[in-house]
Write an enzyme that holds these catalytic residues in place. Structure first.
Site, mmCIF file in Angstrom:
data_model
loop_
_atom_site.group_PDB
_atom_site.id
_atom_site.type_symbol
_atom_site.label_atom_id
_atom_site.label_comp_id
_atom_site.label_asym_id
_atom_site.label_seq_id
_atom_site.Cartn_x
_atom_site.Cartn_y
_atom_site.Cartn_z
ATOM 1 N N ASP A 90 0.870 -1.176 0.000
ATOM 2 C CA ASP A 90 0.000 0.000 0.000
ATOM 3 C C ASP A 90 0.909 1.229 0.000
ATOM 4 O OD1 ASP A 90 -2.192 1.638 0.043
ATOM 5 O OD2 ASP A 90 -3.053 0.846 1.897
ATOM 6 N N ASP A 125 -3.709 7.427 -3.451
ATOM 7 C CA ASP A 125 -5.116 7.819 -3.568
ATOM 8 C C ASP A 125 -5.531 8.586 -2.320
ATOM 9 O OD1 ASP A 125 -4.706 5.409 -2.122
ATOM 10 O OD2 ASP A 125 -6.848 4.991 -2.150
ATOM 11 N N ALA A 193 -11.557 3.523 1.349
ATOM 12 C CA ALA A 193 -12.194 4.346 2.369
ATOM 13 C C ALA A 193 -13.475 3.746 2.943
ATOM 14 C CB ALA A 193 -12.462 5.746 1.820
ATOM 15 N N CYS A 276 -13.128 -23.993 18.520
ATOM 16 C CA CYS A 276 -12.413 -23.912 17.248
ATOM 17 C C CYS A 276 -11.510 -25.127 17.101
ATOM 18 C CB CYS A 276 -11.593 -22.635 17.228
ATOM 19 S SG CYS A 276 -10.349 -22.568 15.944
ATOM 20 N N CYS A 278 -8.611 -25.199 15.398
ATOM 21 C CA CYS A 278 -7.237 -24.883 14.975
ATOM 22 C C CYS A 278 -6.219 -25.463 15.950
ATOM 23 C CB CYS A 278 -7.052 -23.387 14.773
ATOM 24 S SG CYS A 278 -6.550 -22.475 16.242
ATOM 25 N N CYS A 281 -6.116 -23.853 19.470
ATOM 26 C CA CYS A 281 -7.256 -24.160 20.342
ATOM 27 C C CYS A 281 -7.295 -25.629 20.750
ATOM 28 C CB CYS A 281 -8.547 -23.759 19.657
ATOM 29 S SG CYS A 281 -8.588 -21.987 19.351
#
Ligand code: GUN
Ligand code: ZN
Length: 481
Positions: A90, A125, A193, A276, A278, A281
């Site tokens: 960015d 931008d 934005a 969860c 994962c 977890c």
């Protein structure tokens, strides 16, 4: 060098596609985790091992960093970060929107992004916040558009430059920006934005702004929703045709001690169980997670796993054609997401033009399902049926004497000939016990049939249970038991 995007599968306006930047290609929808070189809770190399093949970082940070600037210029970002996937950078636009001014021009930031070997470059931008008045939004947009022209003139058509769509909360400005960006030939188009809308849970406005940009952007453009990081909203955004998300949310939420799920986030220290699958977890209890010296890193890892898993689920839903069901699931997790979903349904006629022909199934989930793209399309296509002069629509599927054609009835779609009973959507639709909303919607199908066949007389035979509802929907039609 140029960016290329290809859609391979689609559902609603969502796509499963392939984005190619230089020699790297990634599957979309995709999540690009935000990397801050100074705060690497999870390294890009760890991310690669989690199956993440694209990241985003901020060129402005590198350009101002005593530690990293020279290395980035000599080694390039991929070597410096130890990541051989796609790296998008960015510009300093976000800093610009926070601090008002940054000491770098548009051409300077783009040259710097080129020189550190970023795969996708973002110009400077101007992100116009939704609170800005129209004059400001127009002025900002004119500057952004001029900078996009400057980028094309300076770096040529093949440079991997993203073209952010701005315009604040003004949908006509978003449309204008999308149209001009498409005409300029940009094929990678972030919608900018929108962070304040997402932070404020203003999903209804988000839907209007994104749908406005999508109306005019070329459908061949890859669309990135700038700053979208909460997995609860990915399905909604994908349904509108957003292909990429970038997120610092996994890390920001972890810093606050928050545990992400696809239906919202929890304060980790309020959890007694970890819902969860994962790795984090399954190898820690809720108590261990909170007291660990590595708490922030563990939470960030979990948050990222959840986020990546949701992207995979969305891709599968697109392949199966079950994205509406997933959007319906996710948007019931928060009342403001539900508002966003209801707003999306207001755009169903436009979404229908993108929707695919056949899907694995259609599960009816209440009145909202009546407004789905498949219902709109089915009822629109009823005009194609060839019918005789006397047509019976029978809820009980039984022919009576004196008719040329028998049509059966499947709410929320409406009448159908027996020949269509195995084809989508009639054959793949599962409805629970009929409710009033679906029967009324089905009657709109009967109305569409009558209106498009003025030479036929249509009689409806329905059960006593539905007689009052059907009569109230079909004034002037012969409805019997
Ligand atoms: N990050 C979040 N929103 C924006 C935006 O509008 N523009 C740029 N360049 N980066 C962003
Ligand atoms: Zn987990």
């Amino acid at each position: 060098m140029a960016l290329r995007f290809e859609s391979l599968d689609s559902d609603i306006a969502g796509r499963c596609g392939k984005l190619v930047a230089g020699t790297t290609s990634i599957k979309t929808p995709a999540l690009l985790p935000v990397i801050n070189p100074h705060l690497q809770l999870i390294t890009p190399a760890d991310m690669k091992m989690m199956g993440i093949d694209a990241i985003i970082t901020n060129a402005y940070i590198f350009s101002r960093s005593m530690q990293y600037r020279e290395r980035a210029l000599t080694e390039g970002l991929h070597r410096l970060l130890g990541f051989d996937g796609l790296i998008m950078t960015d510009s300093g636009s976000f800093q610009l929107s926070v601090y008002g001014k940054i000491p770098l021009s548009n051409t300077e930031t783009l040259s710097f992004q080129r020189d550190i070997q970023s795969d996708i470059w973002v110009p400077l931008d101007i992100p116009t916040p939704p609170s800005a008045d129209r004059a400001t939004a127009e002025r900002d947009l004119a500057i952004t558009m001029e900078r996009l022209h400057e980028a094309k003139r300076t770096f040529g058509d093949d440079a991997p430059i993203a073209a952010p769509v701005q315009g604040g909360r003004y949908t006509d400005l978003r449309e204008r920006a999308g149209r001009e960006i498409g005409e300029m030939g940009f094929l990678f188009c972030p919608i900018g934005a929108v962070v304040p809308l997402m932070e404020g849970y203003r999903y209804r406005e988000l839907v209007d702004v994104v749908m406005a940009a999508k109306r005019t952007l070329p459908s061949a453009a890859c669309v990135h929703l700038f700053g979208a990081g909460h997995p609860a909203m990915f399905a909604l955004a994908t349904a509108m045709g957003c292909d990429l998300f970038d997120s610092a949310a996994y890390a920001l939420y972890a810093k606050e001690g928050r545990y992400l799920t696809t239906h919202g986030s929890y304060k980790a220290d309020k959890l007694t169980n970890l819902p969860c699958a994962c790795q984090v977890c399954r190898t820690h209890t809720a108590g261990e997670l909170c007291t660990s010296g590595e708490r922030e890193r563990l939470l960030a890892l979990h948050n990222l796993y959840v986020t990546v898993a949701e992207i995979a689920r969305i891709r599968q839903a697109i392949v199966d054609g079950t994205l509406w069901e997933l959007v319906d699931d996710r948007c019931r997790g928060h009342p403001q997401l539900l508002s966003g979903y209801l707003e999306l349904l207001q755009h169903a006629e436009r979404l229908e033009t993108h929707d695919r022909v056949a899907k694995r199934r259609f599960f009816y989930r209440g009145a909202e399902s009546c407004q789905r793209t498949e219902v709109i399309r089915y009822q629109e296509q009823l005009r194609r049926l060839r019918l005789g002069s006397r047509v019976l629509v029978a809820f009980d599927s039984k022919m009576r004497q004196g008719f040329n054609d028998l049509l059966l009835f499947k709410p929320p779609f409406g009448p159908y000939p027996r020949e269509l009973q195995e084809t989508f959507p009639i054959g793949q639709t599962e409805v629970p016990d009929w409710d009033e909303a679906m029967v009324r919607q089905g009657c709109r199908g009967i109305r569409a049939l009558i209106d498009s066949h003025p030479a036929s007389t249509v009689v409806v035979a329905c059960s006593a249970r539905w007689l009052p509802v059907v009569r109230s929907e079909l004034h002037g039609v012969d409805v019997c038991e």
